[in-house]
Design a protein around this motif. Structure first.
Motif, PDB file in Angstrom:
ATOM      1  N   GLN A  11       0.795  -1.223   0.000  1.00 13.93           N
ATOM      2  CA  GLN A  11       0.000   0.000   0.000  1.00 13.93           C
ATOM      3  C   GLN A  11       0.834   1.283   0.000  1.00 13.93           C
ATOM      4  N   HIS A  12       2.148   1.164   0.154  1.00 14.03           N
ATOM      5  CA  HIS A  12       2.952   2.390   0.145  1.00 14.03           C
ATOM      6  C   HIS A  12       4.391   2.091  -0.259  1.00 14.03           C
ATOM      7  N   GLU A 102       3.479   6.186  -4.337  1.00 16.46           N
ATOM      8  CA  GLU A 102       3.327   7.610  -4.034  1.00 16.46           C
ATOM      9  C   GLU A 102       4.025   8.436  -5.108  1.00 16.46           C
ATOM     10  N   ALA A 165      -1.984  11.352  -0.312  1.00 16.25           N
ATOM     11  CA  ALA A 165      -1.062  11.200   0.813  1.00 16.25           C
ATOM     12  C   ALA A 165      -0.623  12.576   1.269  1.00 16.25           C
ATOM     13  N   GLN A 219      -3.658   8.769   2.975  1.00 14.19           N
ATOM     14  CA  GLN A 219      -2.565   8.247   3.781  1.00 14.19           C
ATOM     15  C   GLN A 219      -1.901   9.402   4.522  1.00 14.19           C
ATOM     16  N   VAL A 243      -5.440   6.343   6.550  1.00 20.04           N
ATOM     17  CA  VAL A 243      -4.463   5.284   6.795  1.00 20.04           C
ATOM     18  C   VAL A 243      -3.208   5.916   7.396  1.00 20.04           C
ATOM     19  N   LEU A 245       0.574   6.114   8.465  1.00 19.08           N
ATOM     20  CA  LEU A 245       1.902   5.601   8.124  1.00 19.08           C
ATOM     21  C   LEU A 245       2.889   6.247   9.087  1.00 19.08           C
ATOM     22  N   ASP A 267      -0.652   1.094   9.110  1.00 27.66           N
ATOM     23  CA  ASP A 267       0.367   0.197   8.577  1.00 27.66           C
ATOM     24  C   ASP A 267       0.744  -0.822   9.653  1.00 27.66           C
ATOM     25  N   SER A 287       2.834  -2.693   3.974  1.00 27.09           N
ATOM     26  CA  SER A 287       3.502  -1.848   2.985  1.00 27.09           C
ATOM     27  C   SER A 287       4.998  -2.098   3.055  1.00 27.09           C
TER      28      SER A 287
END
Length: 349
Positions: A11-12, A102, A165, A219, A243, A245, A267, A287
């Motif tokens: 996811q990242h 990203e 993000a 994010q 989300v 991070l 995360d 991630s």
């Protein structure tokens, strides 16, 4: 425990580096991945690190070498294959099927399309808000034009992005007023040099609250997620998933917040045995955070899979759950939750 495990959804991350890497360049990327501020101690290298050991364990077999071969032999094999072919083999052997990349800032790394092609998978763009605003500022002559063009840019980005993000150390429970935004934009535009970074907290808050209206997941890069508690509370019920991070040492707090707020996810971090104690299993996501060598995708994916397999095996052995339950939990964190909140299975458009 990996029987039936779906391909991971990362996811990242930021993309893989183009071109060949010598020992010095490779060391620099390993240092960055370790968060090191300087060179390795005399007589050592950043291959002498947890990441370095993991790389030597899992990456050489993907390039036709024995595990734990010397760094010099490994890099020589990388050059023999060529940077592109080596990257293909590594990315396709990582176990990741979908990448959320990203984008926004100028980068020498692979684009989402390039990464998807090399990995023989799929990749989607996560648009970083600050670079988007900086690009708008380059063509804005006034505070009014900046706010109007920023709204247009957010709307345009939301049509193709999978998520937004933002990096924000703190955000309170309400958006800034229009007068406050105009004042901050005017001051920033007057003092900003061409290409200058967005460092005004009022404008950052404005961007973040504006992005929520798009309805895409957002994010939040946060050094200490607890400082966002008022913002998380205020955004409940708006229909936008958030989300977290966090920095590596704040994953437990992020998991606790994910457990406390229905629209908040986090995360899973490098120690799922800690974070899975703090939140429902469907609130945590994998991630890699990879930036640079394709090897970092392999290291993150294999480290996560190994940690989850060990944890789930312990839970089954201790009678906490059945083997089928363990597979379901691991699959949620590996891919299922990400596929749901990022709507990866939704029809195009």
């Amino acid at each position: 425990m990996d029987d039936g495990m779906p391909p991971l959804v990362d996811q990242h991350s930021h993309g893989a580096v183009h071109g060949e890497l010598g020992l010095g360049g490779f060391e620099a990327h390993l240092a960055a991945a370790a968060g090191a501020a300087g060179p390795a101690p005399p007589g050592t290298s950043f291959f002498d690190s947890r990441t370095g050991l993991a790389l030597r364990r899992w990456c050489p077999p993907l390039l036709g070498l024995d595990p734990h071969c010397s760094p010099v032999r490994y890099l020589a094999r990388r050059r023999e294959l060529g940077a592109y072919r080596a990257g293909q083999l590594l990315l396709r052997g990582a176990g990741i099927g979908t990448f959320l990349l990203e984008t926004g800032a100028p980068s020498a790394l692979t684009s989402a399309a390039e990464l998807a092609g090399a990995a023989d998978g799929s990749a989607h763009e996560v648009v970083r808000l600050e670079p988007l605003a900086e690009q708008v500022a380059d063509t804005s002559g006034s505070a009014d034009s900046f706010t109007a063009y920023t709204a247009e840019a957010l709307y345009a980005a939301a049509r193709s992005a999978i998520a937004f993000a933002c990096g924000l150390p703190f955000c309170d429970g309400s958006p800034p007023g229009l007068a406050e935004v105009r004042k901050a934009a005017g001051q920033w535009l007057r003092s900003r040099r061409p290409g200058g970074r967005l460092d005004d907290p009022v404008l950052a808050r404005h961007l973040l609250w504006s992005a929520l209206a798009a309805g895409l997941p957002v994010q939040l890069h946060c050094s200490d997620p607890l400082r966002l508690t008022r913002f998380l509370r205020a955004t409940a019920g708006l229909g936008c998933d958030l989300v977290l991070l966090p920095d590596p040492w704040h994953h437990r707090e992020a998991a606790q917040l994910a457990g406390a707020f229905p629209h908040v996810y986090a995360d899973v971090g490098r120690r799922p045995e800690e974070t899975l104690r703090e939140a429902p299993f469907g609130k945590l996501l994998f991630s890699s955070g990879a930036r640079g060598p394709a090897e970092l995708y392999v290291v993150a994916a294999r480290s996560f899979s190994q940690a989850m397999e060990r944890l789930m095996s312990d839970w089954v052995a201790d009678g906490w759950c059945r083997r089928a339950d363990a597979h379901r939990i691991a699959s949620l964190v590996a891919a299922g939750t990400a596929r749901r909140i990022y709507r990866l299975d939704a029809p195009a458009g």
